[in-house]
Design an enzyme around this catalytic site. Structure first.
Site, PDB file in Angstrom:
ATOM      1  N   TYR A  95       0.808  -1.227   0.000  1.00  0.00           N
ATOM      2  CA  TYR A  95       0.000   0.000   0.000  1.00  0.00           C
ATOM      3  C   TYR A  95       0.838   1.271   0.000  1.00  0.00           C
ATOM      4  CZ  TYR A  95      -4.474  -2.275  -0.023  1.00  0.00           C
ATOM      5  OH  TYR A  95      -5.577  -2.990  -0.421  1.00  0.00           O
ATOM      6  N   GLU A 137      -9.118  -6.914   3.799  1.00  0.00           N
ATOM      7  CA  GLU A 137      -8.386  -8.008   3.152  1.00  0.00           C
ATOM      8  C   GLU A 137      -7.874  -8.997   4.194  1.00  0.00           C
ATOM      9  OE1 GLU A 137      -5.650  -5.785   0.672  1.00  0.00           O
ATOM     10  OE2 GLU A 137      -7.389  -4.875  -0.336  1.00  0.00           O
TER      11      GLU A 137
END
Length: 153
Positions: A95, A137
């Site tokens: 990320y 997730e």
């Protein structure tokens, strides 16, 4: 939580993101693939070539900008993206790579409109959104694992 000032700034950028979103995301992928070529294997490069992936991301970013004060409106989009990320083995440590690439692309494409205040707001907003995805997730990975382990009688 996102500050009200950040919400206001992000919402104010929605129109320019609607107009320039695909240019920003196309540039973001160029930056990311150049700086982190190993990440390419997780992407459908035909979707890069035909522009469909940058368009999907641009739409998602615009949606986030326009609904940042009503994240529940984005629940189905978040779920679909999180499911796709799990399918392609996206990891939490990726990320920051995406965020850095996105912010650099925003700065380049938006030019003078990418003020220090706007970039600081997008940095904060991206961090919050990335945490939403990372947490969802994680839950999906846990659910998958739980479904794979036979339960003891």
């Amino acid at each position: 939580m996102i500050s009200q000032q950040t919400i206001n700034i992000i919402k104010s950028t929605a129109p320019i993101l609607k107009k320039n979103g695909q240019q920003i995301t196309t540039r973001m992928y160029e930056i990311m693939f150049h700086n982190h070529p190993d990440i390419k294997k997780q992407f459908d490069m035909s979707a890069q070539a035909n522009g469909s992936q940058p368009m999907k991301l641009a739409t998602a970013i615009y949606g986030y900008a326009s609904q940042i004060d009503n994240l529940s409106a984005l629940a189905s989009m978040v779920e679909n993206i999180a499911q796709r990320h799990v399918q392609t083995d996206v990891l939490p440590e990726q990320y920051p790579i995406v965020g850095e690439s996105l912010l650099q692309a925003m700065s380049e494409v938006l030019g003078a409109a990418a003020t220090e205040e706007v970039m600081a707001a997008w940095t904060e907003a991206y961090q919050v959104l990335s945490e939403v995805f990372i947490n969802r997730e994680h839950d999906i990975y846990v659910e998958k694992l739980a479904n794979q382990i036979p339960h003891l009688a």
